[in-house]
Design an enzyme around this catalytic site. Structure first.
Site, PDB file in Angstrom:
ATOM      1  N   ASN A  62      58.919 -25.019   8.827  1.00  0.00           N
ATOM      2  CA  ASN A  62      59.685 -24.351   7.782  1.00  0.00           C
ATOM      3  C   ASN A  62      58.694 -23.818   6.751  1.00  0.00           C
ATOM      4  OD1 ASN A  62      62.262 -24.957   8.860  1.00  0.00           O
ATOM      5  ND2 ASN A  62      62.117 -27.043   8.051  1.00  0.00           N
ATOM      6  N   ASP A  71      60.044 -38.917  10.642  1.00  0.00           N
ATOM      7  CA  ASP A  71      60.727 -38.297   9.513  1.00  0.00           C
ATOM      8  C   ASP A  71      61.672 -39.315   8.882  1.00  0.00           C
ATOM      9  OD1 ASP A  71      61.460 -35.048   8.732  1.00  0.00           O
ATOM     10  OD2 ASP A  71      62.837 -36.627   8.065  1.00  0.00           O
ATOM     11  N   GLN A 104      61.727 -25.250   3.126  1.00  0.00           N
ATOM     12  CA  GLN A 104      60.518 -26.076   3.077  1.00  0.00           C
ATOM     13  C   GLN A 104      60.555 -26.879   1.790  1.00  0.00           C
ATOM     14  OE1 GLN A 104      56.708 -24.038   3.051  1.00  0.00           O
ATOM     15  NE2 GLN A 104      55.571 -25.965   3.226  1.00  0.00           N
ATOM     16  N   HIS A 133      53.568 -29.115   7.800  1.00  0.00           N
ATOM     17  CA  HIS A 133      54.049 -30.168   8.702  1.00  0.00           C
ATOM     18  C   HIS A 133      54.832 -29.540   9.844  1.00  0.00           C
ATOM     19  CE1 HIS A 133      56.858 -29.654   5.327  1.00  0.00           C
ATOM     20  NE2 HIS A 133      57.850 -29.942   6.163  1.00  0.00           N
ATOM     21  N   LEU A 134      54.505 -30.008  11.029  1.00  0.00           N
ATOM     22  CA  LEU A 134      55.186 -29.587  12.256  1.00  0.00           C
ATOM     23  C   LEU A 134      56.270 -30.613  12.563  1.00  0.00           C
ATOM     24  CD1 LEU A 134      55.424 -28.091  15.009  1.00  0.00           C
ATOM     25  CD2 LEU A 134      53.529 -29.531  15.815  1.00  0.00           C
ATOM     26  N   HIS A 135      57.527 -30.143  12.657  1.00  0.00           N
ATOM     27  CA  HIS A 135      58.606 -31.026  13.097  1.00  0.00           C
ATOM     28  C   HIS A 135      58.614 -31.033  14.626  1.00  0.00           C
ATOM     29  CE1 HIS A 135      60.998 -31.113   9.197  1.00  0.00           C
ATOM     30  NE2 HIS A 135      60.295 -29.997   8.994  1.00  0.00           N
TER      31      HIS A 135
HETATM   32  P1  DGP Z   1      60.817 -29.490   5.357  1.00  0.00           P
HETATM   33  O1  DGP Z   1      62.248 -29.245   4.983  1.00  0.00           O
HETATM   34  O2  DGP Z   1      60.392 -28.677   6.554  1.00  0.00           O
HETATM   35  O3  DGP Z   1      59.867 -29.363   4.191  1.00  0.00           O
HETATM   36  O4  DGP Z   1      60.759 -31.013   5.862  1.00  0.00           O
HETATM   37  C1  DGP Z   1      60.333 -32.086   5.081  1.00  0.00           C
HETATM   38  C2  DGP Z   1      60.695 -33.334   5.825  1.00  0.00           C
HETATM   39  O5  DGP Z   1      60.024 -34.426   5.236  1.00  0.00           O
HETATM   40  C3  DGP Z   1      62.199 -33.667   5.789  1.00  0.00           C
HETATM   41  O6  DGP Z   1      62.708 -33.600   7.117  1.00  0.00           O
HETATM   42  C4  DGP Z   1      62.265 -35.088   5.258  1.00  0.00           C
HETATM   43  C5  DGP Z   1      60.835 -35.572   5.345  1.00  0.00           C
HETATM   44  N1  DGP Z   1      60.427 -36.456   4.264  1.00  0.00           N
HETATM   45  C6  DGP Z   1      60.568 -36.237   2.936  1.00  0.00           C
HETATM   46  N2  DGP Z   1      60.031 -37.251   2.242  1.00  0.00           N
HETATM   47  C7  DGP Z   1      59.537 -38.118   3.171  1.00  0.00           C
HETATM   48  C8  DGP Z   1      58.830 -39.358   3.068  1.00  0.00           C
HETATM   49  O7  DGP Z   1      58.541 -39.884   1.988  1.00  0.00           O
HETATM   50  N3  DGP Z   1      58.481 -39.963   4.233  1.00  0.00           N
HETATM   51  C9  DGP Z   1      58.771 -39.414   5.459  1.00  0.00           C
HETATM   52  N4  DGP Z   1      58.400 -40.088   6.540  1.00  0.00           N
HETATM   53  N5  DGP Z   1      59.415 -38.234   5.581  1.00  0.00           N
HETATM   54  C10 DGP Z   1      59.792 -37.606   4.452  1.00  0.00           C
END
Ligand code: DGP
Length: 114
Positions: A87, A30, A94, A100-102
């Site tokens: 989320n 992330d 979200q 996507h699974l965190h």
């Molecule tokens: P959510 O809030 O569940 O939709 O989480 C989206 C996640 O994606 C957030 O924790 C940050 C991550 N994220 C956003 N943009 C990028 C990116 O360009 N690259 C990576 N590796 N993560 C990203």
């Protein structure tokens, strides 16, 4: 899917720090980590959220969960524990409309979450 950030990562067009690659799923770090280990696990196919995926392709849903567990094993956090989070929608914040699974761990995660 055009204009989808995580489809771009799945295609290799958008850079990401990959941690686990499978034929139909992919784990990468992330960009804004909330724990010492914070990996996002996605399906290579585009599905908007976990509910959509679970109904459209239950086998792929299971593969996503298994990849999440394998990430936790690879990161060495199964002994201390880890959290799996999806989320969905506005109230859950979200921000990327590609399932996507965190996978979070490496510290005490606390409960309930914020
Ligand atoms: P959510 O809030 O569940 O939709 O989480 C989206 C996640 O994606 C957030 O924790 C940050 C991550 N994220 C956003 N943009 C990028 C990116 O360009 N690259 C990576 N590796 N993560 C990203």
């Amino acid at each position: 899917m055009r204009d989808c950030l995580f489809c771009g990562i799945a295609a290799g067009d958008t850079p990401a720090t990959l941690v686990l690659e499978r034929p139909r799923t992919l784990g990468f770090r992330d960009l804004n980590p909330q724990a010492p280990t914070h990996v996002l696990v996605i399906t290579r196919d585009h599905h908007a959220d976990v509910g959509t995926l679970a109904h459209a392709d239950p086998t792929l849903m299971a593969e996503l969960m298994a990849t999440g567990h394998d990430v936790a094993v690879q990161e060495g956090i199964t002994g201390t524990g880890y959290r799996s989070v999806f989320n969905s929608g506005r109230d859950a914040h979200q921000s990327v409309q590609h399932v996507h699974l965190h996978v979070l761990g490496g510290r005490d995660m606390g409960w309930p979450p914020g």
